[in-house]
Design a protein around this motif. Sequence first.
Motif, PDB file in Angstrom:
ATOM      1  N   TRP A 199       0.816  -1.215   0.000  1.00 59.52           N
ATOM      2  CA  TRP A 199       0.000   0.000   0.000  1.00 59.52           C
ATOM      3  C   TRP A 199       0.849   1.264   0.000  1.00 59.52           C
ATOM      4  O   TRP A 199       0.676   2.139  -0.851  1.00 59.52           O
ATOM      5  CB  TRP A 199      -0.939  -0.005   1.217  1.00 59.52           C
ATOM      6  CG  TRP A 199      -1.646   1.311   1.416  1.00 59.52           C
ATOM      7  CD1 TRP A 199      -2.661   1.811   0.658  1.00 59.52           C
ATOM      8  CD2 TRP A 199      -1.376   2.287   2.427  1.00 59.52           C
ATOM      9  NE1 TRP A 199      -3.057   3.048   1.146  1.00 59.52           N
ATOM     10  CE2 TRP A 199      -2.287   3.362   2.230  1.00 59.52           C
ATOM     11  CE3 TRP A 199      -0.469   2.359   3.490  1.00 59.52           C
ATOM     12  CZ2 TRP A 199      -2.297   4.492   3.052  1.00 59.52           C
ATOM     13  CZ3 TRP A 199      -0.490   3.470   4.322  1.00 59.52           C
ATOM     14  CH2 TRP A 199      -1.395   4.530   4.089  1.00 59.52           C
ATOM     15  N   LEU A 203       1.341   3.928  -3.031  1.00 60.82           N
ATOM     16  CA  LEU A 203       0.717   5.229  -2.819  1.00 60.82           C
ATOM     17  C   LEU A 203       1.714   6.368  -2.950  1.00 60.82           C
ATOM     18  O   LEU A 203       1.353   7.470  -3.388  1.00 60.82           O
ATOM     19  CB  LEU A 203       0.063   5.265  -1.428  1.00 60.82           C
ATOM     20  CG  LEU A 203      -0.847   6.449  -1.112  1.00 60.82           C
ATOM     21  CD1 LEU A 203      -2.107   6.424  -1.968  1.00 60.82           C
ATOM     22  CD2 LEU A 203      -1.207   6.460   0.377  1.00 60.82           C
ATOM     23  N   GLY A 218      -5.863   6.007  -3.070  1.00 56.35           N
ATOM     24  CA  GLY A 218      -5.775   4.601  -3.429  1.00 56.35           C
ATOM     25  C   GLY A 218      -7.087   3.867  -3.336  1.00 56.35           C
ATOM     26  O   GLY A 218      -8.143   4.447  -3.057  1.00 56.35           O
ATOM     27  N   THR A 318      -4.451   5.762  -7.735  1.00 60.82           N
ATOM     28  CA  THR A 318      -3.864   4.491  -8.145  1.00 60.82           C
ATOM     29  C   THR A 318      -4.606   3.337  -7.487  1.00 60.82           C
ATOM     30  O   THR A 318      -4.738   3.292  -6.253  1.00 60.82           O
ATOM     31  CB  THR A 318      -2.369   4.397  -7.781  1.00 60.82           C
ATOM     32  OG1 THR A 318      -1.903   3.057  -8.040  1.00 60.82           O
ATOM     33  CG2 THR A 318      -2.107   4.763  -6.332  1.00 60.82           C
ATOM     34  N   ALA A 321      -2.670   0.823  -4.684  1.00 63.85           N
ATOM     35  CA  ALA A 321      -2.469   1.111  -3.264  1.00 63.85           C
ATOM     36  C   ALA A 321      -3.752   0.734  -2.527  1.00 63.85           C
ATOM     37  O   ALA A 321      -4.709   1.494  -2.471  1.00 63.85           O
ATOM     38  CB  ALA A 321      -2.135   2.587  -3.061  1.00 63.85           C
TER      39      ALA A 321
END
Length: 439
Positions: A199, A203, A218, A318, A321
């Motif tokens: 994550w 991120l 995320g 994204t 993440a």
Amino acid sequence: MSRTTRTSQVRAEIRRFLAVRPVQIGELDLTGEGAALRPGPGGPPVTSGPVFVLVRREGRPVGTLLGEVPEGTDPKATLRELAEQMGKDGPLGSSDRTTAQPPPYTTVVIATRERTGKLVHALDSMLAQDHPRFEIVVVDNAPVTGATRDLVREKYAERVRYVCEPVPGLAIAHNRGVAAARGEVVAFTDDDVVADPRWLTELTSPFTADPGLGCTTGLILPARLSTPAQVLLESHGGFSKGFVPRTYDPAEPPADEPLFPFTAGRFGSGAGMAFRTRVLREVRGFDPATGAGTPARGGDDLYGFVRVLAHGYRLHYTPYALVWHHHRETWRDLETQAYGYGAGLGAYLTAVLVNSPGLIPGFLARLPKGVLYARTLTASREADEARPAPAGPGAHGERDHPWPRRLSRLQRRGMLYGPVGYLRARWALRAARVRGAAR
């Protein structure tokens, strides 16, 4: 509509709500020729029945599906066949990796209040991150006991810094975390999540590649779908923003977002967001009169997104993440959340216009579409009540379970209350400062 009719309608909605079946959580990785199936975070092994599946390739999230595993069949084979068929139809995202430089040194801020049972799982998942250089700051917001302080000092003293913020409010707690941050990037998550091991790396890596990036968000997926409330919320999109990476650039407003940047809820959520630290400090952090724990009830994360965009910085979403979020569990929780979500929307818009008056002309120009959007946001859910309820949640963004009219009404009431709540929160903060100065 009479009070009696409305009461009968709410009771019918609750009966239908209580009939919703629980759904298992699973993860299916399609890397190579084989496939690996495992349960969601902390869950039991996947068996027969409805299963909400995160599909991965090479570890990266690329999509979700709802599968029904028949009694006596192999769950992995059944779900793999469904995932491969879904891939042929085209909705799965890409797992292509690009060569990236090491992510920047990062501070992770977790604000909490008297929830050590949840916090311990969040911290354990933070300590399992593969990010090469990061620190963790726990902000204990207006504590009434020493439980959080004791947990951090007894179990996590070597890896986690403890900070106490006596004034209640999520934005205030986050600002305290920003003040304590040593990292080039400051990331935020909640105390009721479990973070995927990559994550933090996923991120924060975009900041290295793009000097003009001010914020990243995320993917947020459900950790449990064991109650009707959790299933219902996820059926209506939950907190996910999809599986396609996207960058929002104020210099090139997106053609498909006519209300940009005021529909900040499309950009992400506070359970998984990061900011370049100097940028967040440049925009003076989060408005302390927003967020949970204040009369405004929410909107602090949305305020941060718009402020960063208004200052000319880009925002990147994204799907790689990932955090697993523990959705609220009861009907009463959903009522509170619906009203609070609406209030947060109204509060953050008020905060943005109060603190950035230069945005008022643009906001007024978009106001007619904004009113229509606010109505559509809830009316579309009401229209879904005519549709039959299936066994479990569908793909993100689809509205497969009827959304109760009561929750739509509460959300609209919250929107109307939001500006009032924000002003009340500002007055309360001002009064607190006056009292503090008089001592």
